[in-house]
Design a protein around this motif. Structure first.
Motif, PDB file in Angstrom:
ATOM      1  N   ARG A   1       0.782  -1.449   0.081  1.00 24.93           N
ATOM      2  CA  ARG A   1      -0.098   0.016  -0.138  1.00 24.93           C
ATOM      3  C   ARG A   1       0.825   1.139  -0.023  1.00 24.93           C
ATOM      4  NH1 ARG A   1      -3.584  -3.792   1.968  1.00 24.93           N
ATOM      5  NH2 ARG A   1      -2.695  -4.065   4.136  1.00 24.93           N
TER       6      ARG A   1
ATOM      7  N   ASP B   1       1.408   4.388  -2.682  1.00 28.05           N
ATOM      8  CA  ASP B   1       1.345   5.793  -2.436  1.00 28.05           C
ATOM      9  C   ASP B   1       2.392   6.549  -2.796  1.00 28.05           C
ATOM     10  OD1 ASP B   1      -0.992   5.157  -0.867  1.00 28.05           O
ATOM     11  OD2 ASP B   1      -0.184   5.018   1.103  1.00 28.05           O
TER      12      ASP B   1
ATOM     13  N   CYS C   1      -3.911   3.119  -4.875  1.00 28.35           N
ATOM     14  CA  CYS C   1      -4.072   3.760  -3.619  1.00 28.35           C
ATOM     15  C   CYS C   1      -4.930   4.930  -3.811  1.00 28.35           C
ATOM     16  CB  CYS C   1      -2.793   4.520  -3.279  1.00 28.35           C
ATOM     17  SG  CYS C   1      -2.058   5.845  -4.367  1.00 28.35           S
TER      18      CYS C   1
ATOM     19  N   HIS D   1       0.469   0.953   7.675  1.00 37.14           N
ATOM     20  CA  HIS D   1      -0.042   1.782   6.633  1.00 37.14           C
ATOM     21  C   HIS D   1      -1.118   2.371   7.409  1.00 37.14           C
ATOM     22  CE1 HIS D   1      -2.279   2.983   2.969  1.00 37.14           C
ATOM     23  NE2 HIS D   1      -1.312   3.505   2.802  1.00 37.14           N
TER      24      HIS D   1
ATOM     25  N   HIS E   1      -1.694  10.481   2.913  1.00 34.70           N
ATOM     26  CA  HIS E   1      -0.392  10.183   2.346  1.00 34.70           C
ATOM     27  C   HIS E   1       0.812  10.671   3.277  1.00 34.70           C
ATOM     28  CE1 HIS E   1       1.780   9.957  -1.412  1.00 34.70           C
ATOM     29  NE2 HIS E   1       2.200  11.332  -1.172  1.00 34.70           N
TER      30      HIS E   1
END
Length: 564
Positions: free
Chosen positions: A43, A47, A114, A300, A322
């Protein structure tokens, strides 16, 4: 006709190999922490737009669906899922030879996207094909299932088959990241392509140019527990692999007595790291002579943040999803709003506890939660070391307990722990509300890490490699109460982000220290000074979520390991 893999080919230069990757609860391609970490890694790669492809097994039968029977014992079931529901089959196959037979491997493609639209490809290797011998079709079915021979077959498919498949699909990989030793045969596959040049003397008898392989391999070791390092008899290796690589050469790389996959990966990787500072120290002691660095794991943050907390974070740090470092300002959150969000998360967990177990719990009492793999060194039974003292503490300062976790099908000791915990809970049911939740998975974990008040962790040092579940709890404002091992040595600020059980390296009475901390510090604070408790929740989020996240982790891998 364009293949769905084609858009990823021009830019992808790094391949991340992991026996398990946790992508979503419906895809049963993980067993626990190693796979969840790999999923969080994927993930964050999406990003950060890192040029990575992930390679794992399809694991059609999953790892383990856990049932707890009327006697409190774990009952193991297969946990099947259908790859076609969640992934796309690719029109490509490669073969690896196992026991002299060609075993064909086909990939499924799962694209992870993402929130801002960036994508990462994940390949799930599958041998359930009509082209294969009936005995070979099941190789990729059951995660960590079967005996050592079955496991070695899986690791041949992952390491050798996975590397061949990337080449066949058109990937031009420069760096291979081995997440634990399961994929170490990938490094052996690279090695056999680089014979030592004529005129250069063999390095201790090694007839291959190992330096060429080290330039391309990164290895992350995860376990300080000896039993966690895969070892295979060379007789089985020779029978399964044939003349793929000479056994005398493997013995120089991976140990004279048995093929140690960790040692093979260590020898052939130019960058090696443990998953916390203390774990790297322990790994250097286990494997002297190797330069083992430390890249502490992270989680994450958007994946593990409860929606109520997420809405609150948006008010003080709009880019937090983010850029989790922005949550350093979470100490400015309004007390009332944070407590309301936490109570919403707690209500969701308590509702699930009642649905699964029939145990009704109170939202106004502190909730202690322990959720880990059930095995001896995790010591899930430490809380019950002195049941009479536990009773006495609860009479003065009431609390509740929720536990969850699976034991490996072959871990009889872990299963015995689950049975013992169930017995303790039945005997204490009239005094302390307690529940053991079956089938701990990603979906249940999200409820637990958000809805607990105290995250309890009691490993026997130094056997906790990292322990990311406590990080997930902390980013939701849940306070950690943990033995000083793994990541918690780095994250604990006593009385600020949580509390330590005992002292670092003290080797003392952790059960007594746990009871002392509960009775003298943790429970009095919850019952008597809610304002200070909420202040600690804010400190936990601002100091832990902003640092122990997979964005930071992957930036370090990119800068220090991938761009060497």
């Amino acid at each position: 006709m364009m293949s769905p893999i084609d858009p990823f080919l021009p830019r992808t230069r790094i391949a991340y190999f992991s026996m398990e990757v946790a992508l979503r609860p419906e895809m049963h391609t993980y067993s626990g922490g190693l796979g969840v970490l790999a999923g969080d890694t994927a993930r964050s790669c999406a990003d950060l737009e890192l040029p990575v492809v992930f390679v794992t097994l399809a694991s059609r039968e999953g790892y383990l669906r856990q049932e707890i029977d009327a006697e409190g014992r774990q009952v193991d079931h297969a946990d099947p899922w259908e790859p076609a529901d969640w992934a796309t089959p690719l029109d490509a196959m490669v073969a690896v030879r196992i026991e002299g037979r060609p075993v064909w491997v086909r990939p499924w493609l799962r694209v992870l996207t993402c929130p801002i639209g960036r994508e990462i490809p994940i390949l799930l290797l599958d041998t359930r094909l009509e082209h294969n011998d009936a005995a070979d079709r099941a190789i990729t079915d059951r995660l960590y299932g079967g005996d050592d021979v079955y496991r070695l077959k899986q690791e041949i498919v992952l390491g050798i088959g996975g590397e061949r498949l990337l080449h066949a699909l058109g990937f031009e990989i420069e760096t291979y990241h081995l997440n634990e030793g399961h994929a170490a045969l990938l490094a052996a596959a690279l090695l056999r392509r680089h014979p030592r040049p004529p005129g250069r003397p063999a390095n201790g008898g090694l007839r291959y140019d190992d330096d060429r392989v080290r330039e391309r391999c990164v290895f992350t070791t995860h376990t300080p527990v000896e039993a966690g390092h895969d070892r295979f008899d060379y007789a089985d290796v020779a029978r399964l692999l044939g003349d793929f690589i000479e056994i005398d050469q493997l013995k120089l790389l991976a140990g004279a007595d048995r093929l140690n996959m960790t040692r093979l990966a260590l020898y052939l990787s130019g960058y090696v790291n443990g998953v916390a500072r203390r774990h790297a120290e322990t790994a250097r002691q286990m494997f002297p002579g190797y330069a083992i660095r430390a890249v502490t794991n992270g989680v994450h943050v958007p994946t593990w943040t409860h929606p109520a907390l997420a809405r609150l974070f948006q008010t003080v740090a709009p880019d937090w999803g983010h850029d989790p470092e922005a949550l350093a300002v979470a100490d400015q959150l309004p007390d009332e709003a944070l407590w309301a969000a936490h109570q919403e998360a707690k209500a969701g967990l308590l509702a699930e506890v009642e649905r699964l177990t029939g145990v009704a719990m109170r939202p106004d009492l502190p909730l202690l939660t322990f959720a880990r793999r059930m095995t001896g060194y995790k010591r899930p039974d430490l809380l019950f070391a002195d049941v009479e003292r536990l009773r006495a503490i609860s009479r003065g300062q009431p609390f509740q307990v929720v536990m969850a976790g699976k034991a490996h099908p072959r871990d009889d000791g872990g299963k015995a722990l689950i049975h013992a915990l169930s017995g303790h809970m039945r005997r204490l049911a009239d005094e302390i509300p307690m529940a053991f939740l079956p089938n701990y998975d990603m979906a249940l974990a999200k409820l637990l890490v958000a809805g607990a008040d105290v995250w309890l962790n009691t490993p026997l040092p130094p056997y906790e490699a990292s322990g990311t579940s406590g990080m997930k709890a902390a980013l939701n404002g849940v306070l950690n109460l943990s033995v000083l091992d793994g990541w918690w040595i780095e994250g604990c600020i006593e009385g600020v982000t949580g509390w330590a059980i005992g002292r670092d390296r003290d080797g003392g009475d952790h059960a007594g220290a746990l009871y002392d901390k509960l009775e003298g510090t943790v429970l009095p604070l919850y019952h008597g000074d809610l304002g200070r408790w909420i202040w600690m929740m804010k400190e936990s989020i601002s100091k832990i979520a902003a640092r122990f996240n997979s964005q930071r982790m992957m930036r370090r891998y990119a800068a220090e390991a991938y761009l060497r």
